[in-house]
Structure formats: C-alpha cells, structure tokens
Design a protein around this motif. Structure first.
Motif, PDB file in Angstrom:
ATOM      1  N   LEU A 124      77.791  29.546  31.737  1.00 27.89           N
ATOM      2  CA  LEU A 124      76.666  29.131  30.902  1.00 27.89           C
ATOM      3  C   LEU A 124      75.421  29.910  31.326  1.00 27.89           C
ATOM      4  N   GLY A 125      75.125  29.899  32.647  1.00 30.32           N
ATOM      5  CA  GLY A 125      74.010  30.684  33.154  1.00 30.32           C
ATOM      6  C   GLY A 125      73.131  29.945  34.138  1.00 30.32           C
ATOM      7  N   CYS A 126      72.927  28.646  33.920  1.00 29.44           N
ATOM      8  CA  CYS A 126      71.956  27.909  34.733  1.00 29.44           C
ATOM      9  C   CYS A 126      72.591  27.037  35.802  1.00 29.44           C
ATOM     10  N   GLN A 127      73.932  27.053  35.885  1.00 29.07           N
ATOM     11  CA  GLN A 127      74.643  26.117  36.766  1.00 29.07           C
ATOM     12  C   GLN A 127      74.589  26.549  38.231  1.00 29.07           C
ATOM     13  N   HIS A 128      75.047  25.662  39.113  1.00 31.52           N
ATOM     14  CA  HIS A 128      75.124  25.983  40.540  1.00 31.52           C
ATOM     15  C   HIS A 128      76.113  27.117  40.806  1.00 31.52           C
ATOM     16  N   ALA A 129      77.276  27.058  40.178  1.00 29.71           N
ATOM     17  CA  ALA A 129      78.338  28.037  40.427  1.00 29.71           C
ATOM     18  C   ALA A 129      78.028  29.328  39.681  1.00 29.71           C
ATOM     19  N   GLN A 130      77.390  30.246  40.347  1.00 28.14           N
ATOM     20  CA  GLN A 130      76.932  31.482  39.723  1.00 28.14           C
ATOM     21  C   GLN A 130      77.958  32.611  39.869  1.00 28.14           C
ATOM     22  N   GLY A 131      77.863  33.575  38.956  1.00 30.38           N
ATOM     23  CA  GLY A 131      78.762  34.713  38.980  1.00 30.38           C
ATOM     24  C   GLY A 131      78.693  35.507  40.269  1.00 30.38           C
ATOM     25  N   HIS A 132      77.480  35.663  40.848  1.00 28.30           N
ATOM     26  CA  HIS A 132      77.365  36.446  42.085  1.00 28.30           C
ATOM     27  C   HIS A 132      78.029  35.731  43.258  1.00 28.30           C
ATOM     28  N   ILE A 133      78.054  34.376  43.220  1.00 28.24           N
ATOM     29  CA  ILE A 133      78.755  33.626  44.273  1.00 28.24           C
ATOM     30  C   ILE A 133      80.262  33.871  44.145  1.00 28.24           C
ATOM     31  N   LEU A 134      80.751  33.833  42.917  1.00 27.05           N
ATOM     32  CA  LEU A 134      82.165  34.115  42.676  1.00 27.05           C
ATOM     33  C   LEU A 134      82.533  35.507  43.179  1.00 27.05           C
ATOM     34  N   GLN A 135      81.707  36.494  42.875  1.00 28.43           N
ATOM     35  CA  GLN A 135      82.009  37.862  43.289  1.00 28.43           C
ATOM     36  C   GLN A 135      81.983  38.018  44.812  1.00 28.43           C
ATOM     37  N   THR A 136      81.088  37.277  45.479  1.00 31.19           N
ATOM     38  CA  THR A 136      81.054  37.294  46.944  1.00 31.19           C
ATOM     39  C   THR A 136      82.347  36.715  47.516  1.00 31.19           C
TER      40      THR A 136
ATOM     41  N   ILE B 152      86.207  40.235  33.553  1.00 29.28           N
ATOM     42  CA  ILE B 152      85.076  40.165  32.625  1.00 29.28           C
ATOM     43  C   ILE B 152      84.294  38.892  32.932  1.00 29.28           C
ATOM     44  N   ILE B 153      83.000  39.003  33.163  1.00 29.01           N
ATOM     45  CA  ILE B 153      82.136  37.826  33.330  1.00 29.01           C
ATOM     46  C   ILE B 153      81.097  37.856  32.210  1.00 29.01           C
ATOM     47  N   LEU B 154      81.068  36.812  31.394  1.00 32.34           N
ATOM     48  CA  LEU B 154      80.130  36.724  30.268  1.00 32.34           C
ATOM     49  C   LEU B 154      79.297  35.458  30.390  1.00 32.34           C
ATOM     50  N   GLU B 155      77.986  35.578  30.146  1.00 30.16           N
ATOM     51  CA  GLU B 155      77.056  34.457  30.308  1.00 30.16           C
ATOM     52  C   GLU B 155      76.507  34.053  28.939  1.00 30.16           C
ATOM     53  N   GLN B 156      76.763  32.819  28.556  1.00 29.75           N
ATOM     54  CA  GLN B 156      76.419  32.373  27.207  1.00 29.75           C
ATOM     55  C   GLN B 156      74.916  32.388  26.946  1.00 29.75           C
ATOM     56  N   GLN B 157      74.120  31.989  27.926  1.00 35.29           N
ATOM     57  CA  GLN B 157      72.671  31.932  27.706  1.00 35.29           C
ATOM     58  C   GLN B 157      72.069  33.319  27.525  1.00 35.29           C
ATOM     59  N   LYS B 158      72.747  34.360  27.984  1.00 33.35           N
ATOM     60  CA  LYS B 158      72.300  35.726  27.724  1.00 33.35           C
ATOM     61  C   LYS B 158      72.848  36.262  26.412  1.00 33.35           C
ATOM     62  N   MET B 159      74.076  35.838  26.070  1.00 36.67           N
ATOM     63  CA  MET B 159      74.739  36.375  24.880  1.00 36.67           C
ATOM     64  C   MET B 159      74.185  35.760  23.591  1.00 36.67           C
ATOM     65  N   GLY B 160      73.641  34.541  23.701  1.00 34.59           N
ATOM     66  CA  GLY B 160      73.081  33.901  22.508  1.00 34.59           C
ATOM     67  C   GLY B 160      74.100  33.027  21.807  1.00 34.59           C
ATOM     68  N   THR B 161      74.498  33.400  20.609  1.00 26.53           N
ATOM     69  CA  THR B 161      75.345  32.535  19.789  1.00 26.53           C
ATOM     70  C   THR B 161      76.763  32.447  20.341  1.00 26.53           C
ATOM     71  N   GLU B 162      77.421  31.361  19.993  1.00 21.85           N
ATOM     72  CA  GLU B 162      78.825  31.193  20.358  1.00 21.85           C
ATOM     73  C   GLU B 162      79.661  32.338  19.794  1.00 21.85           C
ATOM     74  N   ARG B 163      79.386  32.720  18.557  1.00 20.33           N
ATOM     75  CA  ARG B 163      80.160  33.780  17.919  1.00 20.33           C
ATOM     76  C   ARG B 163      80.048  35.096  18.694  1.00 20.33           C
ATOM     77  N   ASN B 164      78.841  35.418  19.117  1.00 18.79           N
ATOM     78  CA  ASN B 164      78.636  36.654  19.869  1.00 18.79           C
ATOM     79  C   ASN B 164      79.392  36.600  21.201  1.00 18.79           C
ATOM     80  N   LEU B 165      79.285  35.470  21.877  1.00 20.20           N
ATOM     81  CA  LEU B 165      79.978  35.294  23.152  1.00 20.20           C
ATOM     82  C   LEU B 165      81.485  35.454  22.983  1.00 20.20           C
ATOM     83  N   LEU B 166      82.057  34.730  22.010  1.00 22.09           N
ATOM     84  CA  LEU B 166      83.506  34.709  21.876  1.00 22.09           C
ATOM     85  C   LEU B 166      84.061  36.013  21.329  1.00 22.09           C
TER      86      LEU B 166
END
Length: 549
Positions: A242-254, A268-282
């Motif tokens: 999503l983007g704002c949660q505790h479990a961040q992508g950089h923690i996963l990569q570490t 592939i790591i995609l963040e919905q709050q950056k991508m905008g619409t659901e359609r764009n994300l999916l």
C-alpha cells in the motif's frame, strides 16, 4: 500384534495398543495383574501402585505427577495426573550417535530446480504476496485473473452438487428430503493446459499483518516473506504494497539480503499509493508478473544429491500412537538424511517441554545449547504471563486420544528429530543454513509451525497425524503420515502414508523410515503430488509472536 507396550525401560506405565477391557489380565516382565479400568487404545495404565505426588515416566522422562492414589493397572487420565517435567541445565555434550545404514540411498539423486545460491527446489512456483493486509483484495483479483487462464485451476469442483440442490429446491422438496437425497459426485472438468510447463503454479499468500500491530510483528513478517521469496521452491515474486504500512519494501529487501546476499530472482514490488488507481496498479502487476513467469519458465529439473533436501518435521492432530509409530519413523528418516549431509528442521517449542535436557545436551556446542534453553525459558514465560504456559498446549483431541499432559505429547513429538546432534538453534523466522538437525522456535500450532519451517528453507515437509488434519503449504509439498491404520483408511483423501503398520507389527521403524524416504524422493522428483498439493491446501499463517502456543 501385541496388546500393550513399555516404551522405555525406566517407564512406570504401559501404552494400550488396542482397547483393553476392565479385568484383562496383564502379564508383563514376570508379574501378572488385572486392569482396574477399561483402557482404550492409545491410553496408558500403571505398572505399579502410585501414590499422590508420585512421578510418572514415559519415554524415560518425567511426564506428570499423580494427583491421587492410582492402583496398579489403573487408567492414567486427567482425573488423576497433572503435567510435570524435569528441570534442565547446561550439561555435558552428548554427541555420539548411531548412524543408520544409508547404503540404499548412497549416490541417489532427485530431479530438482537449481538456484543461483546453490539451493535446489523440489518445485517451481511464482509468488504473489502483499506486504500488508490492505492489499489482500488486489491479490485476490490477480488470482482470479491468472490462475484459470494460465492453466493452474484444479479440475475438481462441487458446482454440480450445488446444481442438484437447486433442482431439488425448485422441485419443492423439503429440507428433510434434501438432507436425505442421494447426491451424485461431480464429474471432473478438464483443466486448461499449462502455458508455462516448468512453472508448477502461482501462489497467492494473503495474511492479516503488516500494519496495526507492533513493529516487531512487521519485521518478523518481512523476514518470513523474505524466506519464502528466497526459498528454493520459488522462482520469483510479485509484491504489492500500500505504501504507508509498517512493513516496508526496503525492510523486505534487507531481509532478503540477509538470506541471499547475491539475490537474483525476478521480483516486482509495486506500491499502490504511488501507482494511483487500482487499474494502473493491477495492469502493471499483471504485465510484469507475466514477463517474470516467462523468465522463470526457463529453469528445468536437473539431478541433485539428496544432501540438497531440507525436510521440515511436523505433526498435527497427534494421538497416543504418534510417539511410537510415525514420529520415530520420521526420526529414522531424519538420521538417514543427516548422515548423508542433508538438513532437517524440528520446531514447535511448546512440544519440546520436558525433553530440554536431552536436546540441549545434543547441541554441538555450549553456545547453541544456551540459545535453545534461553528460547524455551523466554517463550514459556511469555505464555505464562499471558495466562497459559506450555502445560496448556494439548488440545481436546490430543487429550481424548491419550496425550493428557504436555510432557507426554512433547516426549513423543521430539522423536521426529531422531538422534543426531543439534547443529543449529534458530529463532523465528531465521533461515536454516547448516546441514544437520536444526531446532526452530515456533508455536505448537501446526499451520503456523509449518509456515515457519518452510520460511526457514524446508523444501519438503513430513507431517504426522493421528486424528487427521488437511494441513498443507503453498510452496513446499506436505506429505501426510498417519500414526494408525484406522485414520489412514478413514481419510485417504488427505493422508499419503500409513505408519500404523508399526503398531500392528508388520513393519519395523527402520523399514517404515526407508519407505518414507523413497516416497520423499518421488515427490522431490515431481513424480508424485501429495494429497495436500492435489487439494490445494495452501495454508499460510505467519506467527504473531507471543500470541500462540
């Protein structure tokens, strides 16, 4: 078939191998006495007169204390004993063990998927996972879009049964008539042909964590997900954030880098709050996942030594026969594999209560032994602080079928680990990186523990059950073994191997162990799919630390 069994020379109870009626005369080691009570198969009865507070021994260890006088030949039950286990301390190393004969397996290989880090998979899956529960819906949408079209939908459904029920309802049948109706089994539909022949499936791992809990929970979640992404049975992964949660992508990569510093799988790591619409994300997720699958499909099975197997040792729905049939058979498999340079993982720390001394003495060095003891003490204290110590681990089903204290359950459960030295002690969700017997701190809950063992690297799981449980895993084949023939015959759709032959005296523990390992090799080759795989029993429950026993 014998009617009763003394497991260890120091035990003062016998196990009934079949139902024994009250008054049955027991002839054992030069003494003869009648049973005071009826003793059902899997339960125990006393070999001597016991008084209140006397110790009760099974498997050669303390498993309980009498709460009242129990006459010789009396049934041992929750009415007359309570949990007790011995204290433990840092002792001397006891690393001598009798290695089994491995000649039948020397030089044997399995056909696996070789990874850049040197590990070998028994399957080849693509993962689609959320970093936070907010993305579970998008994961489900991707599942609906991909699974059937790419040929991964299982053929068997129950749609025709629903059609029959609808027809009966529309014909005016009463509820009673519908309940008594003879339902015709569904005809299996032809599944779509797989587009990617070397990809065994796309697995979608939803969960309810990632935010709203402690940062420790999110860190552990990222470690577990990293274990799955770097797992030898996994070709690559799509991760939705999503983007704002505790479990961040950089923690996963570490966490991925900790497990595989040269990680090179497609991810592939995609963040919905950056991508905008659901359609764009999916749309981005689908396109990038598809091209990742094209890359992963290039990997094909090649021969690998059995030392590349890492077997998770698990149990669920255990009964009074678990510790004398299926579990010691797994222990024999464990010893064979360790002798050949492979690795095994024994977990479920609440079910090692009472055997701490033996296991700590088997640790290769004092630091490893101290870590095991510290984890056991800390975990039990957390449970007690929450109002429930290890003593509360046995379930209703365990107790009904003879496991009436945690120490009785634990002494039998520990048999899965065989007799070899403990080479490493791991805290959840650490990776198993050393050959030999690894102890992994997890709860006794079978799904949480299986989830953790696979996250630590198990590429096959051997799972014993006395009562029947359908547990499986999304990426590692879970092979189910029954402790008794009754449950094997009753639930053949979920159980793969019968170890009730040991109880019946038609097979020895070494013979059963060798038979099990032959089956493991066939599964590792992709020749056989265990029942849990066929049923798509893709259970995935991360451990929320401190909540579960």
């Amino acid at each position: 078939m014998h009617s009763y069994l003394k497991i260890h020379k120091d035990d003062n109870v016998l196990v009934a191998l079949r139902d024994l009626e009250q008054g049955t005369v027991i002839d054992f080691e030069g003494q003869s006495f009648p049973l005071i009570d009826r003793v059902a198969a899997k339960h125990k009865f006393t070999l001597t007169d016991l008084h209140a507070d006397d110790s009760i021994y099974m498997y050669g260890v303390l498993v309980g204390k009498a709460t009242k006088d129990i006459p010789k030949g009396g049934l041992v039950s929750t009415e007359n004993i309570h949990h007790a286990s011995s204290e433990f301390h840092l002792g001397k190393r006891k690393l001598n063990w009798h290695k089994p004969d491995t000649s039948k397996f020397d030089g044997r290989t399995f056909m696996g998927y070789h990874r850049a880090d040197g590990s070998v998979g028994t399957a080849n899956y693509w993962l689609v996972i959320p970093l936070v529960f907010c993305e579970n819906r998008n994961i489900q949408v991707m599942k609906e879009a991909l699974v059937d079209k790419l040929g991964y939908k299982k053929a068997k459904t129950y749609e025709s049964e629903v059609d029959q029920l609808m027809s009966l309802y529309q014909a005016g049948k009463s509820p009673q008539e519908i309940l008594q109706a003879d339902m015709q089994a569904s005809a299996e539909k032809a599944a779509n042909k797989r587009l990617f022949k070397n990809i065994d499936g796309i697995k979608f791992l939803t969960h309810d964590l990632g935010c709203g809990g402690t940062q420790q929970d999110s860190q552990a979640l990222c470690g577990l997900l990293a274990g799955y992404i770097t797992h030898p049975n996994v070709a690559g992964a799509t991760v939705l954030s999503l983007g704002c949660q505790h479990a961040q992508g950089h923690i996963l990569q570490t966490e991925i880098a900790k497990r595989d510093p040269a990680f090179s799988k497609p991810m592939i790591i995609l963040e919905q709050q950056k991508m905008g619409t659901e359609r764009n994300l999916l749309q981005h997720a689908l396109k990038q996942t598809f091209t990742g699958l094209m890359e992963a499909n290039q990997n094909e099975r090649r021969p690998a030594p059995l030392s590349k197997l890492c077997i998770g040792l698990e149990c669920g729905g255990s009964d009074g026969f678990s510790g004398i049939s299926a579990n010691p058979a797994l222990g024999y498999v464990s010893d064979i594999l360790v002798s050949m340079g492979g690795s095994v993982i024994l977990s479920e720390f609440p079910e090692l209560c009472g055997v701490e001394q033996e296991l700590s003495d088997r640790c290769v060095d004092e630091d490893t032994a101290k870590r095991f003891m510290d984890l056991m003490i800390t975990y039990n204290k957390r449970a007690e602080d929450g109002g429930s110590g290890f003593y509360a681990n046995p379930s209703f089903g365990n107790i009904k079928d003879g496991l009436i204290t945690d120490a009785i359950k634990s002494a039998g459960a520990a048999k899965k680990g065989g007799t070899s030295p403990v080479t490493a002690v791991l805290d959840y969700p650490e990776k198993a990186s050393k050959p030999g017997l690894n102890l992994l701190c997890t709860p006794g809950s079978d799904v949480e523990s299986t989830t953790a063992e696979v996250g630590s690297g198990a590429n096959v799981v051997l799972f014993t059950t006395g009562l029947g449980t359908p547990t499986g895993n999304p990426v590692a084949p879970v092979i189910k073994l029954s402790t008794n023939s009754v449950i094997y015959n009753r639930m053949p759709d979920i159980i793969d191997i019968n170890c009730g032959t040991i109880i019946e005296g038609t097979e020895t523990i070494p013979q059963a162990g060798e038979r099990i390992l032959e089956y493991v090799i066939q599964v590792a080759n992709g020749e056989i799919q265990p029942k849990a795989v066929l049923l798509e029993q893709d259970d995935f429950i991360p451990w929320k630390r401190g909540v579960s026993l």
